[in-house]
Scaffold this motif. Structure first.
Motif, PDB file in Angstrom:
ATOM      1  N   LYS A 165      -6.882  28.198  43.095  1.00 27.40           N
ATOM      2  CA  LYS A 165      -6.439  26.820  43.359  1.00 27.40           C
ATOM      3  C   LYS A 165      -7.372  25.805  42.696  1.00 27.40           C
ATOM      4  O   LYS A 165      -6.916  24.799  42.138  1.00 27.40           O
ATOM      5  N   THR A 166      -8.664  26.063  42.761  1.00 26.84           N
ATOM      6  CA  THR A 166      -9.634  25.137  42.158  1.00 26.84           C
ATOM      7  C   THR A 166      -9.460  25.060  40.653  1.00 26.84           C
ATOM      8  O   THR A 166      -9.570  23.984  40.058  1.00 26.84           O
ATOM      9  N   ARG A 167      -9.163  26.195  40.014  1.00 25.93           N
ATOM     10  CA  ARG A 167      -8.948  26.206  38.562  1.00 25.93           C
ATOM     11  C   ARG A 167      -7.761  25.317  38.185  1.00 25.93           C
ATOM     12  O   ARG A 167      -7.793  24.580  37.203  1.00 25.93           O
ATOM     13  N   LYS A 168      -6.678  25.375  38.997  1.00 28.02           N
ATOM     14  CA  LYS A 168      -5.518  24.504  38.751  1.00 28.02           C
ATOM     15  C   LYS A 168      -5.891  23.034  38.957  1.00 28.02           C
ATOM     16  O   LYS A 168      -5.467  22.163  38.193  1.00 28.02           O
ATOM     17  N   ASN A 169      -6.671  22.754  40.002  1.00 29.92           N
ATOM     18  CA  ASN A 169      -7.095  21.365  40.254  1.00 29.92           C
ATOM     19  C   ASN A 169      -7.952  20.814  39.117  1.00 29.92           C
ATOM     20  O   ASN A 169      -7.853  19.634  38.771  1.00 29.92           O
ATOM     21  N   ILE A 170      -8.793  21.686  38.519  1.00 28.80           N
ATOM     22  CA  ILE A 170      -9.623  21.255  37.396  1.00 28.80           C
ATOM     23  C   ILE A 170      -8.744  20.880  36.204  1.00 28.80           C
ATOM     24  O   ILE A 170      -9.012  19.902  35.492  1.00 28.80           O
ATOM     25  N   GLU A 171      -7.664  21.654  35.960  1.00 28.68           N
ATOM     26  CA  GLU A 171      -6.733  21.325  34.879  1.00 28.68           C
ATOM     27  C   GLU A 171      -6.112  19.936  35.106  1.00 28.68           C
ATOM     28  O   GLU A 171      -5.971  19.148  34.169  1.00 28.68           O
ATOM     29  N   GLU A 172      -5.723  19.660  36.360  1.00 28.42           N
ATOM     30  CA  GLU A 172      -5.162  18.336  36.672  1.00 28.42           C
ATOM     31  C   GLU A 172      -6.219  17.240  36.502  1.00 28.42           C
ATOM     32  O   GLU A 172      -5.917  16.147  36.007  1.00 28.42           O
ATOM     33  N   GLU A 173      -7.449  17.545  36.886  1.00 34.63           N
ATOM     34  CA  GLU A 173      -8.527  16.564  36.757  1.00 34.63           C
ATOM     35  C   GLU A 173      -8.813  16.264  35.286  1.00 34.63           C
ATOM     36  O   GLU A 173      -9.113  15.125  34.921  1.00 34.63           O
ATOM     37  N   ILE A 174      -8.683  17.284  34.421  1.00 40.67           N
ATOM     38  CA  ILE A 174      -8.902  17.092  32.979  1.00 40.67           C
ATOM     39  C   ILE A 174      -7.913  16.068  32.435  1.00 40.67           C
ATOM     40  O   ILE A 174      -8.272  15.161  31.679  1.00 40.67           O
ATOM     41  N   VAL A 175      -6.625  16.196  32.830  1.00 47.39           N
ATOM     42  CA  VAL A 175      -5.599  15.240  32.383  1.00 47.39           C
ATOM     43  C   VAL A 175      -5.929  13.838  32.909  1.00 47.39           C
ATOM     44  O   VAL A 175      -5.817  12.840  32.184  1.00 47.39           O
ATOM     45  N   GLU A 176      -6.345  13.761  34.167  1.00 48.70           N
ATOM     46  CA  GLU A 176      -6.673  12.461  34.773  1.00 48.70           C
ATOM     47  C   GLU A 176      -7.856  11.802  34.064  1.00 48.70           C
ATOM     48  O   GLU A 176      -7.846  10.590  33.812  1.00 48.70           O
ATOM     49  N   ILE A 177      -8.878  12.590  33.710  1.00 48.05           N
ATOM     50  CA  ILE A 177     -10.048  12.054  32.997  1.00 48.05           C
ATOM     51  C   ILE A 177      -9.627  11.512  31.637  1.00 48.05           C
ATOM     52  O   ILE A 177     -10.060  10.435  31.213  1.00 48.05           O
ATOM     53  N   GLY A 178      -8.755  12.282  30.938  1.00 51.62           N
ATOM     54  CA  GLY A 178      -8.262  11.830  29.637  1.00 51.62           C
ATOM     55  C   GLY A 178      -7.505  10.525  29.735  1.00 51.62           C
ATOM     56  O   GLY A 178      -7.720   9.602  28.935  1.00 51.62           O
ATOM     57  N   GLU A 179      -6.607  10.412  30.724  1.00 54.42           N
ATOM     58  CA  GLU A 179      -5.836   9.169  30.900  1.00 54.42           C
ATOM     59  C   GLU A 179      -6.749   7.995  31.234  1.00 54.42           C
ATOM     60  O   GLU A 179      -6.574   6.890  30.707  1.00 54.42           O
ATOM     61  N   ARG A 180      -7.742   8.241  32.113  1.00 56.78           N
ATOM     62  CA  ARG A 180      -8.657   7.167  32.500  1.00 56.78           C
ATOM     63  C   ARG A 180      -9.494   6.701  31.310  1.00 56.78           C
ATOM     64  O   ARG A 180      -9.718   5.501  31.130  1.00 56.78           O
ATOM     65  N   THR A 181      -9.914   7.642  30.463  1.00 54.86           N
ATOM     66  CA  THR A 181     -10.706   7.294  29.278  1.00 54.86           C
ATOM     67  C   THR A 181      -9.898   6.448  28.311  1.00 54.86           C
ATOM     68  O   THR A 181     -10.377   5.440  27.785  1.00 54.86           O
ATOM     69  N   VAL A 182      -8.646   6.859  28.080  1.00 50.30           N
ATOM     70  CA  VAL A 182      -7.776   6.134  27.144  1.00 50.30           C
ATOM     71  C   VAL A 182      -7.509   4.716  27.652  1.00 50.30           C
ATOM     72  O   VAL A 182      -7.514   3.751  26.882  1.00 50.30           O
ATOM     73  N   ILE A 183      -7.290   4.585  28.963  1.00 48.96           N
ATOM     74  CA  ILE A 183      -7.039   3.255  29.541  1.00 48.96           C
ATOM     75  C   ILE A 183      -8.292   2.384  29.439  1.00 48.96           C
ATOM     76  O   ILE A 183      -8.210   1.203  29.101  1.00 48.96           O
ATOM     77  N   ASP A 184      -9.463   2.963  29.735  1.00 50.12           N
ATOM     78  CA  ASP A 184     -10.711   2.196  29.664  1.00 50.12           C
ATOM     79  C   ASP A 184     -10.970   1.660  28.259  1.00 50.12           C
ATOM     80  O   ASP A 184     -11.470   0.538  28.100  1.00 50.12           O
ATOM     81  N   LEU A 185     -10.634   2.459  27.240  1.00 51.91           N
ATOM     82  CA  LEU A 185     -10.895   2.045  25.859  1.00 51.91           C
ATOM     83  C   LEU A 185      -9.770   1.189  25.292  1.00 51.91           C
ATOM     84  O   LEU A 185      -9.898   0.662  24.187  1.00 51.91           O
ATOM     85  N   GLY A 186      -8.636   1.076  26.013  1.00 49.62           N
ATOM     86  CA  GLY A 186      -7.518   0.255  25.539  1.00 49.62           C
ATOM     87  C   GLY A 186      -6.764   0.877  24.383  1.00 49.62           C
ATOM     88  O   GLY A 186      -6.291   0.180  23.487  1.00 49.62           O
ATOM     89  N   ILE A 187      -6.644   2.210  24.381  1.00 46.05           N
ATOM     90  CA  ILE A 187      -5.911   2.927  23.322  1.00 46.05           C
ATOM     91  C   ILE A 187      -4.536   3.286  23.867  1.00 46.05           C
ATOM     92  O   ILE A 187      -4.418   3.886  24.934  1.00 46.05           O
ATOM     93  N   HIS A 188      -3.485   2.951  23.121  1.00 47.73           N
ATOM     94  CA  HIS A 188      -2.115   3.136  23.592  1.00 47.73           C
ATOM     95  C   HIS A 188      -1.363   4.125  22.693  1.00 47.73           C
ATOM     96  O   HIS A 188      -1.679   4.290  21.509  1.00 47.73           O
ATOM     97  N   GLY A 189      -0.343   4.763  23.300  1.00 50.52           N
ATOM     98  CA  GLY A 189       0.562   5.623  22.526  1.00 50.52           C
ATOM     99  C   GLY A 189      -0.023   6.955  22.111  1.00 50.52           C
ATOM    100  O   GLY A 189       0.452   7.557  21.141  1.00 50.52           O
ATOM    101  N   LEU A 190      -1.053   7.444  22.805  1.00 46.81           N
ATOM    102  CA  LEU A 190      -1.658   8.731  22.466  1.00 46.81           C
ATOM    103  C   LEU A 190      -0.808   9.864  23.043  1.00 46.81           C
ATOM    104  O   LEU A 190      -0.323   9.765  24.168  1.00 46.81           O
ATOM    105  N   HIS A 191      -0.627  10.932  22.267  1.00 47.76           N
ATOM    106  CA  HIS A 191       0.187  12.070  22.698  1.00 47.76           C
ATOM    107  C   HIS A 191      -0.445  12.744  23.930  1.00 47.76           C
ATOM    108  O   HIS A 191      -1.679  12.820  24.029  1.00 47.76           O
TER     109      HIS A 191
END
Length: 521
Positions: A291-317
Motif C-alpha cells: 500500500k505504501t508503494r502505491k501511495n508513493i507513486e501518487e505522491e510522486i504525481v502530486e509533487i510533480g504537479e505542485r512543482t509545475v504550478i509553483d514555477l508557472g509552467i503550463h501544458g506539460l504532459h
C-alpha cells in the motif's frame, strides 16, 4: 328470620345515610377547592398583569432610546452629507473658474497664432522670391564654371561621389575594427555581469543527500515488536523494502540505511503505519509495504504537479509531470535532482529575461533538462539525449528539445536558449557545497552491483545493503532449488570479483523462500 331482616334494614339505612353524608362532604370539599383555585388564578392573573405592565413600560423606554439614537445618527449623517455636498459645490465652482480662465487664455493664444501665421505667410512669399532669384544666379554660376572647367555638372558630381565613397570606405573599415575590438573587450565583462546578477537574484539552499533515514519512536519497547520473534519481522521488512534496518542502542530511534531514497521513504512510512496500527507480523508487513508503494507513486504525481504550478509552467504532459515528481527521490552527485532542476529553471528564466530571450521556454527547458536521469528503464543513451527524445515524444517545443539534448554538448546547439541552459546547469552544480563526487560514484557502484545480480536467471529482486558490503538476492523458489541457490551465490560472487572494483569484501546472500498458497471456498 325477623332479626335478620331487621339487621338488613338497619344496614341499608346506615349505608344510605353514609352515602348521602359522604356526598355532601365531597361537594363541600370541591366547592372549597374551586374557591381556592379561583383565588390562585386571580392572584396569578394580577401578577401577570403587573409583569406585563412593567415589561411594556421597559420596552417602551428601550424603543424611545433606540429612536432617539437613530434620530441622532440620522441627523449626523444628514449634516455630514450636507457638508460634503457644499465642499463638492465649492470645488466645482473653483474648477469652473479655472476652466473659464484657461478658455480666455486659449482664445488669446489663438489670436496671437493667427497674427503669427499672417507674418509667416508674408515671410514665406519673400523667401520664395529670394529662392527664385538664387536659383537663377546659381544656374548662371554653374554655366560659368562649366565654361571655365570644361566639365559638365553631372561629370563633376560623379567625380565628387567617387572620392567621397573611397573616404567613407576607409573610415567605415576603421570604425568596424574599433567596434569589434571594443565588443571583444566588453563581451566577457557583460557576460560576467549577467551571470552574477542571475546568481544573486536566485538564492537556493543546498542539502547533500545522504544514505540514512532516522525513524523516531516513542519508547524502546517498540523495538522488540519491530524485530519480532527470532527477527522474523525485521527480516520480512528488509526483504519487502530492500533497505537495511538497524536497531541498536540509540534511544528512541531506528536507522534505515539504503542508497535509494524511494526505498528509504517506503520503509519509513511503512514502519510508521505498522507502529501506529500495532499489528506487526510478516503478512501485515507485506500488505502495508504494498500500500505504501502505491501511495508513493501518487505522491510522486502530486509533487510533480505542485512543482509545475509553483514555477508557472503550463501544458506539460502528465508523463513529464510524473518524471518531474520522481526527481524528488533522485540525486545527482549528492545534490537533490528536483531541487537542482527547480534552481536551474529559475536561473534560466532570469538569465533569458536579462538577455531578451523567451523566459517561459527557458524556464521549461531548465526544469526538464535532466528528465533522462529519472527514466525507469536503463537505456544505453546518455541522459541528455534520452531527455531530448522524451521531450520530442511528448511534443515539447523544438527549442526546448534542443536545449535538453545540447546541455552536455552531445548535439549541436541550434537555439539561443541552449547555451543559457548549459550555463545555468553549471552555475547550479558549481555552487559551494552543492555536489559531492564521492556520493555519486558510491550510488553508481551500488546500482551496478544490483544490476549485475539481476542478470542471473531465476533472480526476482536484489538489494545492496550495509553500504554495499552485503548483497541480498531473492530468487524464485520454483526455478531455483536449494542446491542451485548455493551455486548461484558462488557464481554471483565470482562475477563481482571479475567485473567490479570495490573496497573490502562483499557478502552475497541468496534467499529462497518456498510458499504454497491455496484458498478455502
Amino acid at each position: 328470620m325477623n332479626d335478620t331482616l331487621i339487621y338488613i334494614l338497619i344496614a341499608l339505612l346506615a349505608g344510605g345515610a353514609g352515602y348521602f353524608i359522604g356526598r355532601s362532604l365531597l361537594s363541600k370539599l370541591r366547592k372549597e377547592e374551586e374557591e381556592k383555585a379561583k383565588e390562585k388564578a386571580d392572584l396569578l392573573l394580577k401578577e401577570a398583569k403587573i409583569k406585563a405592565e412593567s415589561i411594556k413600560s421597559s420596552r417602551i423606554l428601550e424603543a424611545k432610546e433606540k429612536y432617539l439614537k437613530l434620530k441622532s445618527n440620522f441627523d449626523e449623517e444628514v449634516n455630514r452629507k450636507k457638508s460634503q455636498i457644499s465642499t463638492n459645490e465649492n470645488k466645482l465652482k473653483q474648477r469652473e473658474q479655472t476652466l473659464n480662465k484657461q478658455l480666455e487664455q486659449s482664445k488669446r493664444k489663438n489670436a496671437e497664432l493667427d497674427g503669427i501665421k499672417e507674418k509667416l505667410a508674408n515671410q514665406q512669399e519673400a523667401v520664395n522670391k529670394k529662392k527664385t532669384e538664387l536659383d537663377k544666379a546659381l544656374l548662371q554660376h554653374v554655366a560659368e564654371l562649366e565654361k571655365i572647367a570644361n566639365m559638365t555638372a553631372e561629370q563633376a558630381k560623379e567625380s565628387l561621389v567617387e572620392t567621397l565613397k573611397d573616404e567613407a570606405r576607409t573610415k567605415a573599415s576603421s570604425m568596424i575594427k574599433e567596434i569589434i575590438e571594443e565588443a571583444k573587450l566588453t563581451a566577457t565583462k557583460q557576460a560576467k555581469k549577467v551571470v552574477i546578477e542571475t546568481i544573486q537574484r536566485t538564492a537556493t539552499e543546498h542539502a547533500i543527500e545522504n544514505c540514512v533515514s532516522i525513524f523516531n519512536i516513542e519508547s524502546d519497547d517498540i523495538k522488540g515488536k519491530i524485530i519480532g520473534r527470532e527477527g522474523r519481522n525485521i527480516r520480512a521488512l528488509e526483504a519487502a523494502t530492500g533497505v537495511e534496518i538497524i536497531v541498536d542502542d540509540t534511544p528512541e530511534a531506528i536507522i534505515i540505511s539504503g542508497f535509494d531514497p524511494v526505498r528509504r521513504e517506503i520503509a519509513r512510512l511503512s514502519l510508521h503505519r505498522l507502529v501506529t496500527d500495532g499489528r506487526i507480523h510478516p503478512a501485515r508487513i507485506e500488505e502495508v509495504v504494498s500500500k505504501t508503494r502505491k501511495n508513493i507513486e501518487e505522491e510522486i504525481v502530486e509533487i510533480g504537479e505542485r512543482t509545475v504550478i509553483d514555477l508557472g509552467i503550463h501544458g506539460l504532459h502528465p508523463e513529464l509531470i510524473k518524471m518531474v515528481g520522481r526527481m524528488r527521490f533522485r540525486s545527482s552527485y549528492g545534490q537533490n535532482l528536483l531541487q537542482h532542476s527547480r534552481e536551474v529553471a529559475k536561473l534560466c528564466s532570469t538569465m533569458a529575461a536579462e538577455l531578451g530571450l523567451n523566459a517561459k521556454l527557458a524556464k521549461r527547458a531548465g526544469l526538464l533538462h535532466d528528465i533522462g536521469k529519472v527514466w525507469p528503464e536503463e537505456p544505453e543513451l546518455p541522459h541528455a539525449i534520452l531527455g531530448m527524445e522524451l521531450a520530442k515524444k511528448y511534443k515539447e517545443h523544438p527549442d526546448v528539445c534542443n536545449a535538453i539534448g545540447a546541455h552536455h554538448d552531445e548535439i549541436e546547439m541550434t537555439t539561443m536558449i541552449s547555451p543559457v541552459i548549459q550555463a545555468c546547469d553549471a552555475i547550479s552544480g558549481s555552487r559551494p557545497g552543492a555536489r559531492r563526487e564521492v556520493m555519486d560514484s558510491y550510488i553508481k557502484r551500488l546500482k551496478e552491483l544490483e544490476e549485475l545480480a539481476l542478470g542471473f536467471d531465476g533472480v526476482n529482486k536484489c538489494y545492496a545493503i550495509q553500504a554495499g558490503r552485503e548483497l541480498r538476492v531473492m530468487v524464485d523458489a520454483e526455478s531455483v532449488s536449494d542446491q542451485k541457490a548455493g551455486a548461484l551465490s558462488f557464481e554471483i560472487s565470482q562475477k563481482i570479483e571479475k567485473d567490479m572494483q570495490y573496497p573490502g569484501q562483499i557478502k552475497v546472500t541468496v534467499i529462497r523462500e518456498m510458499r504454497s498458497v491455496s484458498y478455502a471456498k
